[in-house]
Motif scaffolding. Sequence first.
Motif, mmCIF file in Angstrom:
data_model
loop_
_atom_site.group_PDB
_atom_site.id
_atom_site.type_symbol
_atom_site.label_atom_id
_atom_site.label_comp_id
_atom_site.label_asym_id
_atom_site.label_seq_id
_atom_site.Cartn_x
_atom_site.Cartn_y
_atom_site.Cartn_z
ATOM 1 N N THR A 83 0.881 -1.166 0.000
ATOM 2 C CA THR A 83 0.000 0.000 0.000
ATOM 3 C C THR A 83 0.912 1.207 0.000
ATOM 4 O O THR A 83 1.669 1.412 0.957
ATOM 5 C CB THR A 83 -0.917 0.002 1.236
ATOM 6 O OG1 THR A 83 -1.733 -1.173 1.195
ATOM 7 C CG2 THR A 83 -1.796 1.236 1.268
ATOM 8 N N PRO B 151 1.721 5.366 -0.252
ATOM 9 C CA PRO B 151 1.053 6.604 0.155
ATOM 10 C C PRO B 151 0.877 7.607 -0.982
ATOM 11 O O PRO B 151 0.161 8.587 -0.826
ATOM 12 C CB PRO B 151 1.982 7.157 1.236
ATOM 13 C CG PRO B 151 3.327 6.603 0.875
ATOM 14 C CD PRO B 151 3.065 5.268 0.263
ATOM 15 N N SER B 152 1.529 7.389 -2.118
ATOM 16 C CA SER B 152 1.336 8.269 -3.270
ATOM 17 C C SER B 152 1.425 7.445 -4.545
ATOM 18 O O SER B 152 2.066 6.385 -4.579
ATOM 19 C CB SER B 152 2.395 9.384 -3.284
ATOM 20 O OG SER B 152 3.684 8.824 -3.378
ATOM 21 N N ALA B 153 0.774 7.934 -5.582
ATOM 22 C CA ALA B 153 0.719 7.197 -6.845
ATOM 23 C C ALA B 153 2.113 7.089 -7.461
ATOM 24 O O ALA B 153 2.837 8.093 -7.553
ATOM 25 C CB ALA B 153 -0.228 7.889 -7.808
ATOM 26 N N THR C 295 -3.964 12.668 0.537
ATOM 27 C CA THR C 295 -4.176 14.016 0.003
ATOM 28 C C THR C 295 -4.851 14.007 -1.354
ATOM 29 O O THR C 295 -5.134 15.062 -1.907
ATOM 30 C CB THR C 295 -2.822 14.755 -0.119
ATOM 31 O OG1 THR C 295 -2.003 14.051 -1.064
ATOM 32 C CG2 THR C 295 -2.125 14.845 1.221
ATOM 33 N N SER C 296 -5.120 12.818 -1.893
ATOM 34 C CA SER C 296 -5.719 12.720 -3.224
ATOM 35 C C SER C 296 -7.174 13.152 -3.194
ATOM 36 O O SER C 296 -7.944 12.739 -2.336
ATOM 37 C CB SER C 296 -5.626 11.287 -3.742
ATOM 38 O OG SER C 296 -6.293 11.173 -4.978
ATOM 39 N N VAL D 80 -2.911 2.062 -4.039
ATOM 40 C CA VAL D 80 -2.572 3.473 -3.826
ATOM 41 C C VAL D 80 -3.550 4.003 -2.793
ATOM 42 O O VAL D 80 -4.763 3.891 -2.960
ATOM 43 C CB VAL D 80 -2.672 4.296 -5.131
ATOM 44 C CG1 VAL D 80 -2.434 5.770 -4.860
ATOM 45 C CG2 VAL D 80 -1.691 3.771 -6.174
ATOM 46 N N ASN E 64 -6.601 6.836 -5.899
ATOM 47 C CA ASN E 64 -6.600 5.787 -4.881
ATOM 48 C C ASN E 64 -7.343 4.565 -5.407
ATOM 49 O O ASN E 64 -8.348 4.685 -6.100
ATOM 50 C CB ASN E 64 -7.271 6.282 -3.598
ATOM 51 C CG ASN E 64 -6.403 7.277 -2.854
ATOM 52 O OD1 ASN E 64 -5.207 7.387 -3.103
ATOM 53 N ND2 ASN E 64 -7.014 8.010 -1.940
ATOM 54 N N ASP F 287 -3.432 7.455 -1.140
ATOM 55 C CA ASP F 287 -2.896 8.803 -0.936
ATOM 56 C C ASP F 287 -3.915 9.620 -0.144
ATOM 57 O O ASP F 287 -4.997 9.925 -0.641
ATOM 58 C CB ASP F 287 -2.623 9.446 -2.296
ATOM 59 C CG ASP F 287 -1.976 10.816 -2.186
ATOM 60 O OD1 ASP F 287 -1.863 11.357 -1.057
ATOM 61 O OD2 ASP F 287 -1.571 11.343 -3.241
ATOM 62 N N THR G 132 -1.858 10.026 -13.746
ATOM 63 C CA THR G 132 -1.839 9.962 -12.292
ATOM 64 C C THR G 132 -2.866 8.926 -11.848
ATOM 65 O O THR G 132 -4.007 8.935 -12.309
ATOM 66 C CB THR G 132 -2.190 11.330 -11.679
ATOM 67 O OG1 THR G 132 -1.238 12.282 -12.173
ATOM 68 C CG2 THR G 132 -2.128 11.292 -10.163
#
Length: 188
Positions: free
Chosen positions: A47, A49-51, A131-132, A127, A102, A129, A99
């Motif tokens: 998992t 935290p960002s793409a 902040t996504s 993914v 999630n 994220d 991009t």
Amino acid sequence: MTVPPSRPIAVRLGAAALAVLVALLIPASPAWAHNSLKTATPARDATVPSAPTEVTLEFMQRLDPTFTTIVLSDAAKRKLPTGEPVVTGAKSTVQVTDTLPNGTYTVAYRVVSADGHPVQGSYPFTVADPTSSAAPVANVSASASTPSAAAAVEPDGGPNAGVLVAGAALVLLVLATAGLLWRRAARR
């Protein structure tokens, strides 16, 4: 007529059986073993935290760039756009051109290594994220989806070269022993 002692034949057969057993138990060297996935970024079942902007797969042996394929798909089994695989030795990398929101993704690969044997497999990663703002990719039911090139494929489960060589040696040993016994019986 004297009957020859059976001990030498039994000792030879025992030694031959031991040799075959040792050959089967000793792991195959890299020259005999088929290629396999060593590491992946993103990793299997990870998992992140960002793409990711790229997917990198490293194998145990050098890859043939002509026959290297890496496919990225989303939870709905839709193939996502990526760049062409760039192969350097035992590593292959594809650039992720969009991009990724999630969700869960699947990396599927098919490569051909120095021994000419194709190896394929797949693994998921997620993914997540925080902040996504993009909506996560929804998973569709199996009945509504159609299989794609990135459908889950398990690695090749065929026997490796070491097992095949040991099996051939065992067959030759049995044939040689049968021939020896036949010749002895014919002399009597």
